[in-house]
Scaffold this active site. Structure first.
Site, PDB file in Angstrom:
ATOM      1  N   TYR A  14      21.682  58.513  96.701  1.00  0.00           N
ATOM      2  CA  TYR A  14      20.764  59.183  95.777  1.00  0.00           C
ATOM      3  C   TYR A  14      19.434  58.436  95.788  1.00  0.00           C
ATOM      4  O   TYR A  14      18.992  57.966  96.815  1.00  0.00           O
ATOM      5  CB  TYR A  14      21.398  59.307  94.382  1.00  0.00           C
ATOM      6  CG  TYR A  14      20.732  60.417  93.602  1.00  0.00           C
ATOM      7  CD1 TYR A  14      20.757  61.729  94.085  1.00  0.00           C
ATOM      8  CD2 TYR A  14      20.046  60.168  92.421  1.00  0.00           C
ATOM      9  CE1 TYR A  14      20.111  62.749  93.411  1.00  0.00           C
ATOM     10  CE2 TYR A  14      19.408  61.187  91.745  1.00  0.00           C
ATOM     11  CZ  TYR A  14      19.439  62.476  92.244  1.00  0.00           C
ATOM     12  OH  TYR A  14      18.796  63.486  91.587  1.00  0.00           O
ATOM     13  N   LYS A  17      23.455  64.593  93.694  1.00  0.00           N
ATOM     14  CA  LYS A  17      23.816  64.593  92.278  1.00  0.00           C
ATOM     15  C   LYS A  17      25.318  64.830  92.107  1.00  0.00           C
ATOM     16  O   LYS A  17      25.992  64.150  91.317  1.00  0.00           O
ATOM     17  CB  LYS A  17      23.025  65.686  91.560  1.00  0.00           C
ATOM     18  CG  LYS A  17      22.669  65.383  90.135  1.00  0.00           C
ATOM     19  CD  LYS A  17      21.432  64.524  90.075  1.00  0.00           C
ATOM     20  CE  LYS A  17      20.954  64.310  88.672  1.00  0.00           C
ATOM     21  NZ  LYS A  17      19.665  63.630  88.587  1.00  0.00           N
TER      22      LYS A  17
END
Length: 565
Positions: free
Chosen positions: A104, A175
């Protein structure tokens, strides 16, 4: 609230041979037992040795360390994810500190920019405006029937990088990886979606490798009608799903949230998730300093939907601590590129109007200008807390930070803009400019700061401390909506796990090694609040905890049994 060890039941599956090896959710690779290899037509398709998942993870870790750049590490991990999801999550959980910034932020930003260049294999759903009349068919093509969490983006405001078109798909993929790694939500229950409504990024439109719809973005009624078609199709296919809006442009983010939050179980992580983790951080920081958040004066740089969402949640928290709404609002000062938001400022956005300061109350301020800059505001307000959500690097200057420290012995400074290239000031500079007295939390990961032979740990104000627990709590409780009170309960729970509060030293936020424990605690608090508010069926605390345990997926291989289709 530690997960209870439970015996995994055998899984009955109809797939065999090369098809099974190509199924990421079921593939075990070299960990298929000899019995499974015989039963599923895998003999001769794998090397002789049967390995454990830990042996596989160790080999993958060695291979991972051979890559020199973060983007190459990201590509490698995504390849594992697309071939063997169980191994991917075991590897990530074994090395979460190292790998979270790779799967991420900040590395996912570069992956989004280079999405079409590094594309290997499809993951998730791409819904283009050209296919808007096939929306139901597209969602029916999703092989997983029991989808419980969707993360959707239109790619227009990816981190601080702007319009990335379908390259924004990297964000929902990343996510949802954290929903699983941190919140224990089975990857079989998750679905990343990108709404391909065109792009205004000329570089992408000119790129021969760009894989999205080569057209300027649709806007206004066309845009909202398209999004509505998507929402209605999702409700038809998965009526109980949790839908997370991600990285929509400011002009669309709040209207979409307000329109759909009471129609489908949904939230916007950029607005509400960021607000929840920031408020949790501020509650903990205030307690560590021996006070309450309601005693602090707060200045924001950045008055977009994210900044205003944080501000509104701070105001709600300080009201819970005893302030009136008027008093709470008087302690929050919003600064954007045009200066301090006041009631005399034209062209305010709807979500900004309740966050203005009255101009007549500022007449005694030490400035001759009608426009109050960030430095003017810091000099006159003398804030305890400075929060950056501007998306612009370097705006917390030495002069501003030193001016703040002049009036506040222990300033709380939070440059939250992502990725690291957009941060308002580096922790190293903030620590130096405040003579080691600032408490710093950032939006992107930073290494500890060494200043005058002392080590200062830097907390990452990471939404991953919030949204996985919210998702787990919603699934476990069966909540039909996400209320403001559920988000507040998540913030309060996060603050309770602050090492700085618990031990008087260390990080203001928990360490990543504890994130599953924190997510489970947040899930319980969120589920309990959902029951209290009537958006989930009331059960006993024991039943809710059992539901959390039952829904918490672990990266372990299950025994397979053959069945027919």
């Amino acid at each position: 609230m530690e997960p209870k060890t439970k015996k995994q039941r055998s899984l009955y599956i109809p797939y065999a041979g090369p098809v099974l090896l190509e199924f990421p959710l079921l593939n075990k690779g070299s960990a298929f037992s000899m019995e499974e290899r015989r039963n599923f037509n895998l003999l001769g398709l794998l090397p002789e040795v049967v390995e454990t998942i830990e042996e596989q993870a160790e080999r993958a870790w060695i291979q991972y360390q051979g890559f020199k750049t973060e983007i190459d590490k990201h590509i490698y991990l995504r390849n594992i994810q697309d071939t063997n999801e169980t191994l991917f999550y075991r590897l990530v959980n074994n090395h979460l500190d190292e790998m979270m910034p790779v799967i991420y932020t900040p590395t996912v930003g570069a992956a989004c920019e280079r999405f079409s260049e590094i594309y290997r294999r499809s993951r998730g759903v791409f819904i283009s405006y050209q296919n808007r009349h096939n929306m139901d068919d597209i969602l029916q093509n999703v092989p997983n029937h029991n989808i419980k969490v969707i993360v959707v983006t239109d790619g227009e405001r990816i981190l601080g990088l702007g319009d990335q078109g379908i390259g924004g798909m990297g964000i929902p993929i990343g996510k949802l990886s954290l929903y699983t790694a941190c919140g224990g939500i089975s990857p079989a229950y998750t679905l990343p979606v990108v709404l391909d409504v065109g792009t205004n990024n000329q570089q992408l439109l000119n790129d021969p490798l760009y894989m999205g719809w080569r057209n300027p973005r649709i806007t206004d009624d066309e845009y909202y009608e398209f999004v509505d078609e998507f929402i209605q199709a999702v409700k038809q296919r998965w009526p109980d799903v949790l839908l997370q809006f991600e990285d929509f442009a400011q002009k669309n983010a709040m209207p979409l949230l307000n329109r759909y939050r009471n129609e489908i179980c949904s939230f916007n992580d950029d607005i509400q998730g960021t607000a929840a983790v920031t408020v949790g951080t501020l509650i903990a920081a205030s307690r560590a300093a021996g006070g309450q958040l309601s005693e602090k004066k707060i200045v924001f740089l950045g008055a977009g939907s994210a900044g205003c969402g944080i501000a509104e949640m701070i105001i709600a928290q300080t009201q819970r601590e005893g302030l009136s709404e008027e008093a709470a609002r008087q302690k929050v000062f919003m600064v954007d590129r045009f200066g301090l938001l006041t009631d005399k400022m034209p062209n305010l956005l709807p979500f900004q109007t309740k966050l203005v300061q009255k101009r007549e109350n500022l007449s005694d301020r030490d400035t001759d200008s009608d426009v109050l800059s960030l430095l003017d505001v810091v000099r006159n307000v003398k804030p305890d807390i400075l929060i950056g959500v501007s998306g612009q690097t370097g705006l917390f200057t030495e002069e501003i930070i030193r001016e703040m420290h002049k009036h506040c012995p222990r300033p709380i400074v939070m440059p939250l803009s992502n990725p690291t290239s957009r941060v308002e000031a580096t922790p190293q500079d903030i620590i130096a400019w405040t003579e080691g007295n600032a408490l710093v939390a950032t939006g992107s990961p930073f290494n500890p700061v060494v200043w005058k032979d002392k080590i200062y740990p830097i907390a990452q104000c990471n939404n991953a401390f919030i949204f996985p627990g919210i998702g787990l709590g919603v699934i476990a409780s069966g909540a039909s909506r996400i209320t403001d009170e559920m988000l507040m309960s998540a913030s309060e729970t996060l603050a309770q796990y602050s090492p700085l509060v618990l031990n008087g030293e260390g990080l203001v936020l928990p360490e990543l090694k504890d994130i599953q424990k924190v997510s489970r605690a947040i899930a319980f608090a969120v589920g309990k609040m959902a029951q209290q508010q009537g958006v989930a069926v009331k059960t006993s605390a024991e039943a809710l905890q059992q539901a959390i345990d039952d829904n918490f997926w672990q990266a372990e291989y299950r025994d397979y049994r053959r069945t027919s289709i």
